[in-house]
Each structure stands twice: as structure tokens, then as C-alpha cells.
Write a protein that holds these residues in place. Structure first.
Motif: not given
Length: 158
Positions: A1-5
Motif C-alpha cells: 500500500m502506498q502511504l502519502d505524507r
């Protein structure tokens, strides 16, 4: 899963206090409360946030004793390890159990109201798990730090 800031900021904040309302989180993350709620729901659905829990003062509820237990097993056959893991998971006094490298096979963090309760648990461990060869115990003399927070870097490169 991509986590952003934003996800990373949220994860750090809810690890510190999972009871914060979306409005309070929104003040610190610079998103709307509805966006915060959507992100938290997604993080839970995708298994990033496994559960929310309250951290209790052990002395206030009669569980002031902590024991660090090192277990050594006789054989590391997968079915025997699976059986032991299942048994460890069922025990409410065992807070954490780690399968580790080195001279021992498992390290446990155990809490109990008194020594007799701890000894009863260890006796059942040996009776119900013939593959446990031996264990050693360290009794915690004082609590210096306790937590489950995992530092989440705000940028992927950190």
C-alpha cells in the motif's frame, strides 16, 4: 500500500492517541475532518491499522508484575511451532510473543498480578506443550518505557 505524507502524519498521531476526533486530527494534518475519516477507514480496511486499544496503568488494575520469558523448544518442526504459537496467542497474560533468532526460540512479555499466577501459567505451558524444552525468566524491577508505537517517517526516503 502506498502511504502519502498525510497518511504518515495520521498514523503517527493515532498511535499516540487513537481517541482523537477527526476535527482535532484535521487541525494537525491540514485535511478536512471528512477526508481524515475516509483515510482512517481505508487504513483500517487495508490492514495498516490493525486495532485501536487503550493503554492501562498495570498497577491501577492489579497487574503490576512483568516477566520477560525466553523459551527454548525441543524441535522446530512447523506443526509443533504452529501449535505453540496458537497456545501462546490464547493466553491473556502473555502480552507479546516474538519468534527470535539466537540461543532461544521465543521471547515473551507476560503480566500477572503476583508470582503464583505467573508460576501457574508457566506450569501449564510445560504441561500443555511437550515441545518446550526449557524457559528462563527475568522479572522486571521497574517500568522504564512501554509502548507499541512504530515510528512512521513522513517521507518514504527516511
Amino acid at each position: 500500500m502506498q502511504l502519502d505524507r498525510f497518511d504518515r502524519q495520521l498514523l503517527n498521531l493515532v498511535q499516540q492517541d487513537s481517541s482523537l476526533a477527526a476535527e482535532r486530527l484535521a487541525e494537525q494534518v491540514a485535511l478536512s475532518p471528512s477526508a481524515i475519516q475516509r483515510r482512517l477507514r481505508r487504513l483500517r480496511e487495508q490492514g495498516v491499522i490493525v486495532r485501536d486499544a487503550a493503554v492501562l496503568d498495570p498497577a491501577q488494575i492489579g497487574r503490576p508484575n512483568f516477566f520477560i520469558v525466553s523459551l527454548e523448544v525441543e524441535r522446530e518442526r512447523p506443526e509443533l511451532l504452529a501449535q505453540l504459537r496458537a497456545w501462546l496467542n490464547e493466553q491473556e497474560h502473555i502480552q507479546q510473543a516474538f519468534y527470535v533468532t539466537g540461543e532461544v526460540d521465543f521471547v515473551l512479555i507476560v503480566t500477572a498480578p503476583h508470582m503464583e499466577a505467573f508460576e501457574a501459567l508457566m506450569s501449564r505451558l510445560l504441561q500443555e506443550n511437550a515441545n518446550v524444552k526449557r524457559y528462563t525468566t527475568n522479572v522486571a524491577l521497574g517500568l522504564v518505557k512501554r509502548g507499541l508505537n512504530i515510528p512512521v517517517p513522513l517521507d518514504e526516503a527516511e
